[in-house]
Design a protein around this motif. Sequence first.
Motif, mmCIF file in Angstrom:
data_model
loop_
_atom_site.group_PDB
_atom_site.id
_atom_site.type_symbol
_atom_site.label_atom_id
_atom_site.label_comp_id
_atom_site.label_asym_id
_atom_site.label_seq_id
_atom_site.Cartn_x
_atom_site.Cartn_y
_atom_site.Cartn_z
ATOM 1 N N ILE A 147 0.820 -1.215 0.000
ATOM 2 C CA ILE A 147 0.000 0.000 0.000
ATOM 3 C C ILE A 147 0.853 1.264 0.000
ATOM 4 N N ASP A 149 3.596 1.936 2.041
ATOM 5 C CA ASP A 149 4.114 2.372 3.348
ATOM 6 C C ASP A 149 5.511 1.824 3.609
ATOM 7 N N GLN A 157 4.165 4.753 -7.012
ATOM 8 C CA GLN A 157 3.287 3.703 -7.526
ATOM 9 C C GLN A 157 3.400 3.603 -9.040
ATOM 10 N N LYS A 160 -1.742 0.214 -10.635
ATOM 11 C CA LYS A 160 -2.939 0.062 -9.816
ATOM 12 C C LYS A 160 -3.631 -1.226 -10.252
ATOM 13 N N ARG A 162 -6.801 -4.080 -10.353
ATOM 14 C CA ARG A 162 -8.232 -4.342 -10.291
ATOM 15 C C ARG A 162 -8.427 -5.856 -10.239
ATOM 16 N N SER A 196 -8.289 -12.482 1.902
ATOM 17 C CA SER A 196 -8.834 -11.123 1.909
ATOM 18 C C SER A 196 -9.422 -10.700 0.562
ATOM 19 N N ASP A 197 -8.777 -11.042 -0.548
ATOM 20 C CA ASP A 197 -9.290 -10.614 -1.864
ATOM 21 C C ASP A 197 -10.674 -11.187 -2.136
ATOM 22 N N VAL A 200 -13.398 -9.473 0.139
ATOM 23 C CA VAL A 200 -13.831 -8.159 -0.322
ATOM 24 C C VAL A 200 -14.705 -8.277 -1.567
ATOM 25 N N GLU A 260 -11.313 -2.343 -7.198
ATOM 26 C CA GLU A 260 -9.985 -1.734 -7.210
ATOM 27 C C GLU A 260 -9.289 -2.063 -5.904
ATOM 28 N N SER A 261 -8.107 -2.588 -6.006
ATOM 29 C CA SER A 261 -7.370 -3.005 -4.827
ATOM 30 C C SER A 261 -6.768 -1.803 -4.102
ATOM 31 N N THR A 262 -6.668 -1.915 -2.791
ATOM 32 C CA THR A 262 -5.964 -0.884 -2.023
ATOM 33 C C THR A 262 -4.457 -1.053 -2.130
ATOM 34 N N SER A 263 -4.023 -2.198 -2.665
ATOM 35 C CA SER A 263 -2.596 -2.461 -2.864
ATOM 36 C C SER A 263 -2.242 -2.351 -4.341
#
Length: 306
Positions: A147, A149, A157, A160, A162, A196-197, A200, A260-263
């Motif tokens: 993400i 950090d 980045q 992105k 998806r 997790s994927d 969500v 859309e992924s947060t990662s």
Amino acid sequence: MHFPSMTALRALDAVARLGSVSDAASELNLTPSAISHQLKILENTLGFALTERVGRGIRITYQGERYARDIHQLLASILEAGQRFDGQQVSGRLCISSPPGFSTYWLCLHIAAFQELYPQVELHLISPQAPGDISDQRADIFISYGIGDWPSQHVEQIVKLRYFPVCSPRLANALGGLKSPKELGRWTLLHLFNHSDWRVWLAAANAPGINVHSGIVFSDAHFVQSACIAGQGIAMGDNLVSGEALARGLLIRPFELEIESTSGYYLVVDQLKAERPAVQAFSEWVKAQLSTSAQTLQGGRRTLKA
């Protein structure tokens, strides 16, 4: 649709600029038949006609001309990225740490283009212990998944992501198709790293009754995709890893819903290494290449068939 090849894009650019296949072949040191073959490959990739027959020759279609103008600008951007380092000695050892998924499905398909631009650079490609790990002291630059950090690092980045479900056509046919996400309970779910994927996506698809903890968990994107293509279950694909397999018909998307992924994928560089010419050259190159890939895909989707 998978990413168009650089050879095919250069062939189209040359034909559009010079007005003939033979002149384009001469400029690129290829045969006319090779140019025609590259144009056909590009047409198959994009899904619309770039050329049309006129007598014994060909000409660029209206859609092809519009696409060629965009490609010319993108190729110029890639060339400019390399020219920024003209006059500098871009040489020496460059060690790139990249997750196996990104390496397999993108970097290893394009890395020779960087070597061609910078033949004096001694390239090394390694994999991290985990996708977001930047602890390997051998690496000069990291392509990391996360993400963003990474404190005290130069972070940018580059992709992105998806996400959407994918499966093999054979498995879909064997189970009689898949009409609703609520039917996923009869499928084996394939997971990357954790659940997790899928959790969500199933929430977004309003399918709360599915046991997201069922199925198989893999530690590598290549393992997940290989198992999915082999019909072992249904996986959560993405726009980077799954593109070529979808284009070749090895995988299908049973549902249109994507999230859309947060990662995503990031370039991560230690501040002390960020000014090295080889590190800067690779950073500019990979950003330009990924931008070209993304924009050509978007251009292909927007354009109607001839």
